[in-house]
Design a protein around this motif. Structure first.
Motif, PDB file in Angstrom:
ATOM      1  N   GLY A 139       5.656   9.896  -9.421  1.00 49.40           N
ATOM      2  CA  GLY A 139       5.776  11.177 -10.116  1.00 49.40           C
ATOM      3  C   GLY A 139       4.471  11.598 -10.753  1.00 49.40           C
ATOM      4  N   VAL A 140       3.810  10.673 -11.417  1.00 51.81           N
ATOM      5  CA  VAL A 140       2.514  10.958 -12.032  1.00 51.81           C
ATOM      6  C   VAL A 140       1.474  11.245 -10.952  1.00 51.81           C
ATOM      7  CG1 VAL A 140       0.646   9.944 -13.405  1.00 51.81           C
ATOM      8  CG2 VAL A 140       3.027   9.608 -14.084  1.00 51.81           C
ATOM      9  N   TYR A 141       1.503  10.467  -9.872  1.00 51.09           N
ATOM     10  CA  TYR A 141       0.545  10.674  -8.779  1.00 51.09           C
ATOM     11  C   TYR A 141       0.628  12.100  -8.236  1.00 51.09           C
ATOM     12  CZ  TYR A 141      -1.297  10.679  -4.052  1.00 51.09           C
ATOM     13  OH  TYR A 141      -1.971  11.024  -2.896  1.00 51.09           O
ATOM     14  N   HIS A 197       0.849  -1.182   0.000  1.00 51.05           N
ATOM     15  CA  HIS A 197       0.000   0.000   0.000  1.00 51.05           C
ATOM     16  C   HIS A 197       0.885   1.234   0.000  1.00 51.05           C
ATOM     17  CE1 HIS A 197       0.365  -0.021   4.460  1.00 51.05           C
ATOM     18  NE2 HIS A 197       0.040   1.260   4.393  1.00 51.05           N
ATOM     19  N   VAL A 198       0.277   2.371  -0.390  1.00 52.01           N
ATOM     20  CA  VAL A 198       1.022   3.617  -0.536  1.00 52.01           C
ATOM     21  C   VAL A 198       0.354   4.685   0.311  1.00 52.01           C
ATOM     22  CG1 VAL A 198       1.918   5.320  -2.164  1.00 52.01           C
ATOM     23  CG2 VAL A 198       1.621   2.947  -2.903  1.00 52.01           C
ATOM     24  N   LEU A 199       1.175   5.380   1.104  1.00 51.59           N
ATOM     25  CA  LEU A 199       0.686   6.485   1.923  1.00 51.59           C
ATOM     26  C   LEU A 199       1.345   7.779   1.464  1.00 51.59           C
ATOM     27  CD1 LEU A 199       0.868   4.718   5.391  1.00 51.59           C
ATOM     28  CD2 LEU A 199      -1.158   5.127   3.988  1.00 51.59           C
ATOM     29  N   ASP A 200       0.522   8.800   1.222  1.00 51.17           N
ATOM     30  CA  ASP A 200       0.979  10.126   0.831  1.00 51.17           C
ATOM     31  C   ASP A 200       1.281  10.886   2.115  1.00 51.17           C
ATOM     32  OD1 ASP A 200       1.112  12.849   0.165  1.00 51.17           O
ATOM     33  OD2 ASP A 200      -0.479  12.692  -1.350  1.00 51.17           O
ATOM     34  N   THR A 201       2.555  10.952   2.501  1.00 54.06           N
ATOM     35  CA  THR A 201       2.910  11.588   3.769  1.00 54.06           C
ATOM     36  C   THR A 201       2.832  13.111   3.683  1.00 54.06           C
ATOM     37  OG1 THR A 201       5.269  11.476   3.229  1.00 54.06           O
ATOM     38  CG2 THR A 201       4.353   9.662   4.528  1.00 54.06           C
ATOM     39  N   VAL A 207       4.647  -4.729   1.862  1.00 57.62           N
ATOM     40  CA  VAL A 207       5.652  -3.689   1.640  1.00 57.62           C
ATOM     41  C   VAL A 207       4.949  -2.349   1.438  1.00 57.62           C
ATOM     42  CG1 VAL A 207       7.612  -2.961   0.228  1.00 57.62           C
ATOM     43  CG2 VAL A 207       7.166  -5.406   0.567  1.00 57.62           C
ATOM     44  N   PRO A 208       4.813  -1.567   2.510  1.00 60.29           N
ATOM     45  CA  PRO A 208       4.218  -0.239   2.370  1.00 60.29           C
ATOM     46  C   PRO A 208       5.232   0.761   1.809  1.00 60.29           C
ATOM     47  CG  PRO A 208       4.029  -1.080   4.620  1.00 60.29           C
ATOM     48  CD  PRO A 208       4.995  -1.940   3.894  1.00 60.29           C
ATOM     49  N   LEU A 209       4.734   1.742   1.071  1.00 68.24           N
ATOM     50  CA  LEU A 209       5.560   2.849   0.609  1.00 68.24           C
ATOM     51  C   LEU A 209       4.977   4.126   1.201  1.00 68.24           C
ATOM     52  CD1 LEU A 209       7.869   3.869  -1.276  1.00 68.24           C
ATOM     53  CD2 LEU A 209       6.068   4.330  -2.949  1.00 68.24           C
ATOM     54  N   LEU A 210       5.782   4.833   1.968  1.00 62.25           N
ATOM     55  CA  LEU A 210       5.412   6.133   2.513  1.00 62.25           C
ATOM     56  C   LEU A 210       6.159   7.156   1.676  1.00 62.25           C
ATOM     57  CD1 LEU A 210       5.445   3.909   4.849  1.00 62.25           C
ATOM     58  CD2 LEU A 210       5.257   5.847   6.367  1.00 62.25           C
ATOM     59  N   CYS A 211       5.431   8.097   1.027  1.00 59.16           N
ATOM     60  CA  CYS A 211       6.111   8.963   0.081  1.00 59.16           C
ATOM     61  C   CYS A 211       5.555  10.379   0.073  1.00 59.16           C
ATOM     62  CB  CYS A 211       6.038   8.366  -1.319  1.00 59.16           C
ATOM     63  SG  CYS A 211       4.366   8.157  -1.946  1.00 59.16           S
ATOM     64  N   SER A 212       6.394  11.264  -0.425  1.00 57.83           N
ATOM     65  CA  SER A 212       6.041  12.650  -0.716  1.00 57.83           C
ATOM     66  C   SER A 212       6.673  12.942  -2.076  1.00 57.83           C
ATOM     67  CB  SER A 212       6.601  13.582   0.370  1.00 57.83           C
ATOM     68  OG  SER A 212       7.980  13.786   0.182  1.00 57.83           O
ATOM     69  N   PRO A 213       6.508  14.144  -2.624  1.00 57.20           N
ATOM     70  CA  PRO A 213       7.166  14.432  -3.902  1.00 57.20           C
ATOM     71  C   PRO A 213       8.691  14.434  -3.802  1.00 57.20           C
ATOM     72  CG  PRO A 213       5.385  15.988  -3.500  1.00 57.20           C
ATOM     73  CD  PRO A 213       5.570  15.206  -2.232  1.00 57.20           C
ATOM     74  N   TRP A 214       9.249  14.434  -2.577  1.00 57.24           N
ATOM     75  CA  TRP A 214      10.685  14.591  -2.392  1.00 57.24           C
ATOM     76  C   TRP A 214      11.356  13.461  -1.632  1.00 57.24           C
ATOM     77  CZ3 TRP A 214       6.882  17.890  -0.645  1.00 57.24           C
ATOM     78  CH2 TRP A 214       6.527  18.888  -1.546  1.00 57.24           C
ATOM     79  N   SER A 215      10.598  12.516  -1.089  1.00 57.38           N
ATOM     80  CA  SER A 215      11.217  11.467  -0.279  1.00 57.38           C
ATOM     81  C   SER A 215      10.315  10.239  -0.214  1.00 57.38           C
ATOM     82  CB  SER A 215      11.488  11.969   1.135  1.00 57.38           C
ATOM     83  OG  SER A 215      10.257  12.219   1.806  1.00 57.38           O
ATOM     84  N   PHE A 216      10.908   9.126   0.246  1.00 59.19           N
ATOM     85  CA  PHE A 216      10.125   7.914   0.467  1.00 59.19           C
ATOM     86  C   PHE A 216      10.819   7.058   1.514  1.00 59.19           C
ATOM     87  CE2 PHE A 216      13.057   6.715  -2.878  1.00 59.19           C
ATOM     88  CZ  PHE A 216      13.462   5.435  -2.525  1.00 59.19           C
ATOM     89  N   SER A 217      10.039   6.184   2.129  1.00 63.78           N
ATOM     90  CA  SER A 217      10.584   5.157   3.019  1.00 63.78           C
ATOM     91  C   SER A 217       9.696   3.936   2.909  1.00 63.78           C
ATOM     92  CB  SER A 217      10.692   5.650   4.460  1.00 63.78           C
ATOM     93  OG  SER A 217       9.411   5.924   4.986  1.00 63.78           O
TER      94      SER A 217
END
Length: 114
Positions: A70-72, A10-14, A99-109
């Motif tokens: 990037g598109v998101y 899953h993906v979280l927009d931090t 496998v979660p992805l925590l992301c912003s336009p500038w970083s991820f973890s």
């Protein structure tokens, strides 16, 4: 005791503090030659509707998850992060890989969740 293996994400927009809906996700099996084995788009909860690898089609090996963030985020070109690629090794009998992805336009973890 060996547990059936599967892979979900899953993906979280931090940046916004919410699940990331509409992120394209690809799963690539890297051996013996790179091959895309699954494609999905995250739903309103930031998750794919089905596992990327269900127990019945799970094969151990080296994989790569690719998230089109990037598109998101819709930022102008060139984007700092276009596709986040996460290489993962999956073993038989290790149970559920999440496998979660925590992301912003500038970083991820990321991390191995449950």
């Amino acid at each position: 005791m060996s547990r059936p293996s599967a892979l979900t994400t899953h993906v979280l927009d931090t940046a916004a503090g919410r699940p990331a809906q509409g992120v394209a996700v690809e799963l690539w099996r890297m051996e013996p030659a790179p091959e895309c084995v699954a494609r999905a788009v995250t739903n309103g909860d930031g998750r794919t509707d089905a596992p990327l690898l269900a127990p019945d089609n799970f094969r151990p090996g080296r994989y790569e998850l690719r998230f089109a963030i990037g598109v998101y985020f819709g930022l102008p070109q060139p984007r700092f992060l276009e596709v986040v690629a996460l290489p993962v090794g999956l073993a038989e009998g290790q149970g559920h890989y999440h496998v979660p992805l925590l992301c912003s336009p500038w970083s991820f973890s990321t991390y191995r969740g449950s």
